[in-house]
Design a protein around this motif. Structure first.
Motif, PDB file in Angstrom:
ATOM      1  N   GLY A  18       0.836  -1.176   0.000  1.00 26.77           N
ATOM      2  CA  GLY A  18       0.000   0.000   0.000  1.00 26.77           C
ATOM      3  C   GLY A  18       0.880   1.238   0.000  1.00 26.77           C
ATOM      4  N   GLU A  20      -0.172   3.803   2.263  1.00 26.96           N
ATOM      5  CA  GLU A  20      -0.581   4.502   3.469  1.00 26.96           C
ATOM      6  C   GLU A  20       0.159   3.937   4.678  1.00 26.96           C
ATOM      7  OE1 GLU A  20      -2.815   7.151   2.912  1.00 26.96           O
ATOM      8  OE2 GLU A  20      -2.043   6.464   0.984  1.00 26.96           O
ATOM      9  N   PRO A  21       0.529   4.830   5.637  1.00 26.65           N
ATOM     10  CA  PRO A  21       1.229   4.362   6.836  1.00 26.65           C
ATOM     11  C   PRO A  21       0.422   3.287   7.560  1.00 26.65           C
ATOM     12  CG  PRO A  21       0.893   6.753   6.891  1.00 26.65           C
ATOM     13  CD  PRO A  21       0.297   6.262   5.619  1.00 26.65           C
ATOM     14  N   ARG A  22       1.144   2.339   8.138  1.00 29.86           N
ATOM     15  CA  ARG A  22       0.503   1.216   8.808  1.00 29.86           C
ATOM     16  C   ARG A  22      -0.458   1.699   9.881  1.00 29.86           C
ATOM     17  NH1 ARG A  22       1.389  -4.626   8.022  1.00 29.86           N
ATOM     18  NH2 ARG A  22       0.394  -5.535   9.818  1.00 29.86           N
ATOM     19  N   ARG A  23      -1.675   1.200   9.825  1.00 30.52           N
ATOM     20  CA  ARG A  23      -2.743   1.653  10.717  1.00 30.52           C
ATOM     21  C   ARG A  23      -2.805   0.779  11.959  1.00 30.52           C
ATOM     22  NH1 ARG A  23      -7.446   4.213  10.797  1.00 30.52           N
ATOM     23  NH2 ARG A  23      -6.908   5.298   8.892  1.00 30.52           N
ATOM     24  N   GLU A  36      -6.500   5.131   1.091  1.00 29.76           N
ATOM     25  CA  GLU A  36      -6.580   4.036   2.057  1.00 29.76           C
ATOM     26  C   GLU A  36      -7.918   3.297   1.939  1.00 29.76           C
ATOM     27  OE1 GLU A  36      -5.833   5.146   6.111  1.00 29.76           O
ATOM     28  OE2 GLU A  36      -5.306   3.093   6.667  1.00 29.76           O
TER      29      GLU A  36
END
Lengths: 333, 179
Positions: A18, A20-23, A36
């Motif tokens: 991905g 997007e920063p790890r959620r 995201e």
């Protein structure tokens, strides 16, 4: 012969990662970017392939523990999280308020800390108090998924609604989505407003004035998609692509917010006749549980224009995608 | 950072044509064959192998794609994982499955891919075709068909670019700090 050339330093491109920063938590959709959401829906699509297999089991979350902690009754949300976790090989523990120590006066945060000490990786929390999942997220280091908190948010329902819409219309951007009913008390409506507008849909909220929030336009702020309020259902439905009917709770009548259920049906029931105002291709949705014949007519809810069953099926795939995002061992960068 | 070109477009084509011949030879001209490309770059390589075989054998073996995300055990990275579509056409039971990847390195992706294929049924055989074998195995895995063996050091990075995914055909080694 070695040919050399100078290249700029950059990570190897991979469509498997991905952007997007790890959620860590899924509390609402207000902190999800369009990218995201897009990637979550794409992962849910891939999860649907697993659901179509003869043996519906993959080893992804072996050794992970997911606890569903429900302080409010639920059929589909709790069952679909349990199903999603089990297909991914996680251990799933189900707790309801009647079985948990909250009966003995233990606070929510203490219950969550106990579960954390036992090694739970994810808590899926439903609570009647708005903000409860945020409290748990702040006071533990465990991942929290909000499965519905008070009137505030229900992000996994909104994501499965987005997934269902995308599946049918191949896009979300530019669609006109009308949400009809008790907007004021609806966490489903609130999370859907965030998600739909982030993805560029135009949202119209429709219901009796007593059940519409007054400050909604300021509260939701700017987003790619528009937001409108309308008290007349026929006007609201004009040119709609998607109509979402919300559950009307009978308590609202005793509280004086509704004159009568019959009056509500006359003015706000979504039915075949009223759908004539919407586009010919328009479809209807309902987050369940339905009051068949109240907020939606029986024929429409179970007819060809209804997406209600797809919503339930997609619920499992979307929740698998979220569990995978939060708890998978991850991919090499 | 410098990039040393190891295989040009022509060299890649020749290597894959040879591998396609080897696959056909070992598998009775391609009968019961099923190519499964490991995402991302194994998929276009698998399609090319199937199309070469169709050129000289007259039948094009089916090609599937596999995302091994659900079967991996790798370390966590700093971004959300995204799972892409897995699509295995037909039934794998009794098939000679040829897994296809761009680079064979530690063997861990292959272990995951084999687990994934087994979840779809019971193939007669699983074989492995790779464009590049760069060594440094951590598991007892070997390739049945290799486009090119490239000795590398562990810290070097092998980069494969393909027309379908990157707009050009190229295999290169990134030399650390050779600026």
């Amino acid at each position: 012969m070695a040919v050399s050339r100078v290249v700029e330093e950059r990570p190897a491109p991979s469509e498997l990662l991905g952007t997007e920063p790890r959620r860590q938590h899924v509390l609402d959709l207000d902190d999800f970017s369009a990218a995201e959401i897009e990637q979550t829906l794409e992962t849910a699509d891939a999860m649907a392939e697993v659901l179509g297999r003869q043996i519906r089991k993959v080893p992804t979350l072996r050794g992970r523990t997911i606890v569903t902690l429900f302080y409010e009754p639920s059929t589909r949300t709790r069952a679909s999280f349990e199903q999603a976790g089990k297909i991914l090989s996680a251990d799933v523990i189900n707790l309801t308020s009647s079985e948990s120590s909250s009966r003995k006066g233990e606070s929510l945060v203490d219950t969550a800390r106990t579960l954390e000490a036992m090694g739970a990786d994810i808590i899926v929390l439903r609570h009647s108090m708005s903000g409860a999942p945020y409290l748990v997220a702040r006071h533990t280091s465990i991942s929290v998924i909000n499965a519905g908190d008070g009137w505030h948010a229900h992000p996994t329902q909104a994501l499965l609604d987005l997934h269902t819409i995308k599946q049918r219309f191949k896009r979300i951007q530019g669609l006109k989505v009308v949400i009809v009913g008790d907007i004021l008390h609806s966490r489903v409506a609130r999370s859907n407003v965030w998600g739909l507008r982030t993805m560029g849909a135009d949202v119209t909220l429709c219901g009796p004035p007593t059940l519409l929030p007054t400050d909604v336009l300021e509260a939701f702020g700017k987003a790619p998609g528009g937001l409108a309020i309308e008290t007349d259902l026929d006007t609201a439905l004009d040119g709609a692509d998607v109509v979402m009917a919300l559950r009307i709770q009978h308590e609202r009548q005793t509280a004086g917010l509704l004159p009568s259920v019959r009056e509500y049906i006359r003015c706000y029931q979504v039915n075949e006749e009223r759908m004539g105002r919407a586009k010919e291709t328009a479809l209807v949705m309902h987050p369940g549980p339905m009051n068949d014949g109240v907020e939606i007519s029986h024929g429409l809810a179970h007819g060809a224009r209804s997406l209600v069953e797809s919503q339930v099926t997609n619920g499992v795939a979307v929740r698998m995608a979220l569990l995978y995002m939060l708890a998978s061992p991850g991919v090499e960068s | 950072m410098r990039e040393k070109v190891i295989m040009t477009a022509d060299e890649i084509r020749r290597a894959l044509v040879r591998v396609a011949h080897e696959v056909a030879e070992r598998n009775r001209g391609g009968q019961d064959l099923l190519f499964v490309g490991i995402r991302t770059r194994g998929v276009p390589i698998a399609r090319r192998l199937a199309s070469y075989i169709s050129d000289f054998e007259g039948i094009e073996p089916p090609t599937g794609s596999l995302d091994i995300g659900l079967y991996r055990d790798d370390v966590t990275s700093g971004v959300n994982p995204v799972l892409r579509q897995t699509d295995i056409p037909g039934n794998v039971n009794g098939k000679r499955v040829v897994l296809v990847d761009d680079v064979l390195f530690t063997g861990r992706s292959l272990r995951a891919a084999m687990d994934a294929v087994m979840d779809f049924g019971r193939p007669a055989q699983i074989q492995l075709a790779v464009l590049v074998d760069r060594g440094h195995r951590e598991l007892p895995v070997r390739a049945d068909y290799v486009g090119k063996n490239i000795p590398t050091s562990r810290s070097e990075e092998v980069r494969v670019r393909l027309r379908e995914t990157d707009g050009e055909d190229l295999v290169a080694i990134l030399e650390q700090g050779a600026e």
